[in-house]
Scaffold this motif. Structure first.
Motif, short mmCIF file in Angstrom:
data_model
loop_
_atom_site.label_atom_id
_atom_site.label_comp_id
_atom_site.label_asym_id
_atom_site.label_seq_id
_atom_site.Cartn_x
_atom_site.Cartn_y
_atom_site.Cartn_z
N PRO A 9 -8.48 -17.71 -4.31
CA PRO A 9 -9.11 -18.67 -3.42
C PRO A 9 -8.28 -19.93 -3.28
CG PRO A 9 -10.72 -17.77 -4.92
CD PRO A 9 -9.41 -17.28 -5.37
N ALA A 10 -7.48 -20.28 -4.28
CA ALA A 10 -6.70 -21.50 -4.22
C ALA A 10 -5.37 -21.31 -3.50
CB ALA A 10 -6.43 -22.03 -5.63
N ALA A 11 -5.04 -20.05 -3.14
CA ALA A 11 -3.76 -19.76 -2.52
C ALA A 11 -3.82 -20.09 -1.04
CB ALA A 11 -3.39 -18.29 -2.72
N PRO A 12 -2.65 -20.23 -0.36
CA PRO A 12 -2.62 -20.49 1.08
C PRO A 12 -3.33 -19.39 1.81
CG PRO A 12 -0.46 -20.87 0.09
CD PRO A 12 -1.30 -20.24 -0.96
N THR A 13 -3.93 -19.72 2.93
CA THR A 13 -4.74 -18.74 3.65
C THR A 13 -4.05 -18.21 4.89
OG1 THR A 13 -5.80 -20.56 4.83
CG2 THR A 13 -6.89 -19.74 2.84
N SER A 14 -2.90 -18.72 5.24
CA SER A 14 -2.24 -18.24 6.45
C SER A 14 -1.73 -16.83 6.24
CB SER A 14 -1.06 -19.16 6.81
OG SER A 14 -0.03 -19.02 5.84
N ALA A 15 -1.57 -16.10 7.32
CA ALA A 15 -1.12 -14.72 7.23
C ALA A 15 0.28 -14.64 6.67
CB ALA A 15 -1.18 -14.05 8.61
N ASP A 16 1.15 -15.58 7.09
CA ASP A 16 2.53 -15.56 6.61
C ASP A 16 2.59 -15.80 5.12
OD1 ASP A 16 3.44 -15.10 9.15
OD2 ASP A 16 3.89 -17.21 9.59
N SER A 17 1.80 -16.78 4.64
CA SER A 17 1.80 -17.09 3.22
C SER A 17 1.29 -15.92 2.41
CB SER A 17 0.93 -18.32 2.95
OG SER A 17 1.48 -19.45 3.60
N SER A 18 0.25 -15.25 2.94
CA SER A 18 -0.33 -14.10 2.25
C SER A 18 0.70 -13.00 2.11
CB SER A 18 -1.55 -13.59 3.01
OG SER A 18 -2.06 -12.45 2.39
N MET A 19 1.46 -12.75 3.19
CA MET A 19 2.47 -11.70 3.16
C MET A 19 3.58 -12.05 2.18
SD MET A 19 2.70 -10.73 7.20
CE MET A 19 4.06 -9.60 6.95
N ASP A 20 4.02 -13.33 2.20
CA ASP A 20 5.07 -13.74 1.29
C ASP A 20 4.62 -13.60 -0.16
OD1 ASP A 20 6.63 -14.34 3.43
OD2 ASP A 20 6.21 -16.50 3.42
N SER A 21 3.37 -14.00 -0.44
CA SER A 21 2.83 -13.92 -1.79
C SER A 21 2.75 -12.49 -2.28
CB SER A 21 1.44 -14.56 -1.85
OG SER A 21 0.88 -14.36 -3.11
N THR A 22 2.26 -11.60 -1.38
CA THR A 22 2.14 -10.19 -1.74
C THR A 22 3.50 -9.58 -2.01
OG1 THR A 22 0.17 -9.99 -0.40
CG2 THR A 22 1.28 -7.95 -0.99
N GLU A 23 4.49 -9.93 -1.18
CA GLU A 23 5.83 -9.39 -1.36
C GLU A 23 6.42 -9.85 -2.68
OE1 GLU A 23 8.85 -6.96 -0.49
OE2 GLU A 23 7.05 -7.24 0.70
N ALA A 24 6.18 -11.13 -3.01
CA ALA A 24 6.69 -11.66 -4.27
C ALA A 24 6.06 -10.96 -5.46
CB ALA A 24 6.42 -13.16 -4.34
N GLN A 25 4.75 -10.67 -5.34
CA GLN A 25 4.05 -9.99 -6.42
C GLN A 25 4.61 -8.59 -6.64
OE1 GLN A 25 0.01 -10.15 -5.18
NE2 GLN A 25 -0.32 -12.23 -5.92
N ARG A 26 4.88 -7.89 -5.55
CA ARG A 26 5.34 -6.51 -5.68
C ARG A 26 6.71 -6.44 -6.34
NH1 ARG A 26 3.42 -4.39 0.27
NH2 ARG A 26 1.30 -3.84 -0.31
N ASN A 27 7.52 -7.47 -6.11
CA ASN A 27 8.87 -7.47 -6.66
C ASN A 27 8.94 -8.05 -8.06
OD1 ASN A 27 9.90 -6.37 -4.30
ND2 ASN A 27 10.16 -8.37 -3.32
N ASN A 28 7.81 -8.54 -8.56
CA ASN A 28 7.78 -9.16 -9.89
C ASN A 28 7.12 -8.23 -10.89
OD1 ASN A 28 6.99 -10.85 -12.16
ND2 ASN A 28 7.66 -12.54 -10.87
N PRO A 29 7.81 -7.90 -11.97
CA PRO A 29 7.25 -6.95 -12.95
C PRO A 29 6.29 -7.59 -13.94
CG PRO A 29 9.44 -7.62 -13.64
CD PRO A 29 9.16 -8.33 -12.33
N ALA A 30 5.84 -8.83 -13.67
CA ALA A 30 4.96 -9.51 -14.61
C ALA A 30 3.61 -8.80 -14.72
CB ALA A 30 4.75 -10.96 -14.18
N LYS A 31 2.76 -9.31 -15.59
CA LYS A 31 1.48 -8.67 -15.84
C LYS A 31 0.40 -9.16 -14.90
CE LYS A 31 2.71 -8.09 -20.68
NZ LYS A 31 2.45 -8.51 -22.07
N THR A 32 -0.63 -8.36 -14.74
CA THR A 32 -1.76 -8.73 -13.89
C THR A 32 -2.65 -9.72 -14.64
OG1 THR A 32 -3.21 -7.00 -14.73
CG2 THR A 32 -1.76 -6.40 -12.92
N PRO A 33 -3.50 -10.47 -13.91
CA PRO A 33 -4.44 -11.38 -14.58
C PRO A 33 -5.31 -10.68 -15.60
CG PRO A 33 -4.36 -11.82 -12.23
CD PRO A 33 -3.57 -10.57 -12.45
N ILE A 34 -5.71 -9.45 -15.30
CA ILE A 34 -6.57 -8.72 -16.24
C ILE A 34 -5.83 -8.43 -17.54
CG2 ILE A 34 -7.62 -6.45 -16.64
CD1 ILE A 34 -8.68 -6.58 -13.84
#
Length: 307
Positions: A9-34
């Motif tokens: 909810p605190a993340a940017p809401t624009s479509a471009d920001s969402s896509m950039d965030s998702t792409e960054a997540q996919r390329n990052n091998p870090a752990k999930t919040p859970i």
């Protein structure tokens, strides 16, 4: 499945920001919040507990709300899948705990057919059983490879999952696959015994041998007095009657491998404290069960007669 809805909810809401965030997540091998929240709870001896608060919407566009409780914190999350809602809830809890998850990996990766791939939080049954045991103070689930068969390029493994007095067996093309399948069957059994998807089943308290020694009930008294050498006795029935009287459970495990003499093998496990396991053999599965029950009765007779 689209990854929309997994955004914090605190993340940017624009479509471009969402896509950039998702792409960054996919390329990052870090752990999930859970995973991060689970590790935090493990270190502090207080594992997070997730509960589904609400499920609504149409079949093609569902909406789920999950809550997570850890320590004195309670947070909720909402998403188009159970996984998404749980991740949102975990992320919110991490913020309150001031734990920086960094850029975490995408909790759901889309497959080519549009169906969300299973990830760590989608009921990973091995993990579910592990958490359940830790939360409720049960014995940790035990996995035993009963059989390995087939040629080297096509091996088949049979694994048994035991949890408290329950047991499930499954087959897989690897030990890991068979273990996972056995755990899934165990979760299904626990849900069936609970009467719903939420596991509420509780095991019977373990019966200690001191209780058996001090008991003057009918079946245990007869066991102490009478010999266990009468031909054609139904020891399985005797064991059943005794277990009902004394409040423990008996589980029989068939061993696929025959003895060197070609006889069937079986284990009888009693939910006593400590757990009792006795071996039996016979010319058939039922005879092996009867022999295992006979061995178990002999052991109980000895233990219940010690002063």
């Amino acid at each position: 499945m689209s990854t929309e809805g997994f955004q914090s909810p605190a993340a940017p809401t624009s479509a471009d920001s969402s896509m950039d965030s998702t792409e960054a997540q996919r390329n990052n091998p870090a752990k999930t919040p859970i995973q991060i929240l689970h590790e935090y709870g493990t270190k502090n001896g207080n594992l997070p507990v997730y509960e589904m608060e609400k499920a609504e919407g149409e079949a093609h566009q569902p909406s789920f709300v999950f809550s997570v409780k850890i320590e004195d914190i309670s947070c909720t999350g909402q998403g188009s899948s159970k996984k998404a809602a749980k991740h949102q809830a975990a992320e919110a809890a991490l913020k309150i705990l001031k734990i920086d998850p960094g850029t975490v990996k995408d909790p759901v990766k889309s497959e080519s057919n549009g169906v969300a791939a299973e990830t760590d939080n989608h009921p990973n049954s091995v993990g579910v059983l592990q958490e359940l045991a830790l939360q409720r103070g049960w014995r940790l689930p035990e996995y035993t490879v009963l059989k390995e068969a087939g040629p080297p390029h096509k091996r088949e493994f049979t694994v048994t999952c035991r949890m408290e007095s329950l047991s499930e067996k499954a087959v897989g093309n690897s030990k890991k696959a068979a273990k996972k399948a056995a755990a899934e069957k165990m979760v299904g059994k626990l849900q069936s015994l609970s009467g719903c998807s939420e596991i509420t089943w509780t095991p019977q308290p373990s019966v200690r041998f001191e209780n058996l020694r001090n008991s003057q009930a009918e079946k245990i008294t007869l066991l102490r007095r009478n010999p266990l050498s009468i031909p054609n006795t139904d020891y399985i029935q005797l064991m059943l009657e005794l277990s009902k009287e004394q409040g423990f459970e008996v589980t029989y495990f068939d061993i696929d491998e025959l003895t060197v003499n070609g006889q069937y093998q079986c284990l009888a496990e009693l939910s006593t404290s400590p757990v009792t396991v006795c071996h039996g053999t016979g010319i058939s599965c039922s005879n092996a069960h009867n022999d295992a029950a006979h061995s178990a009765l002999q052991y109980i007779k000895i233990m219940a007669s010690i002063k």
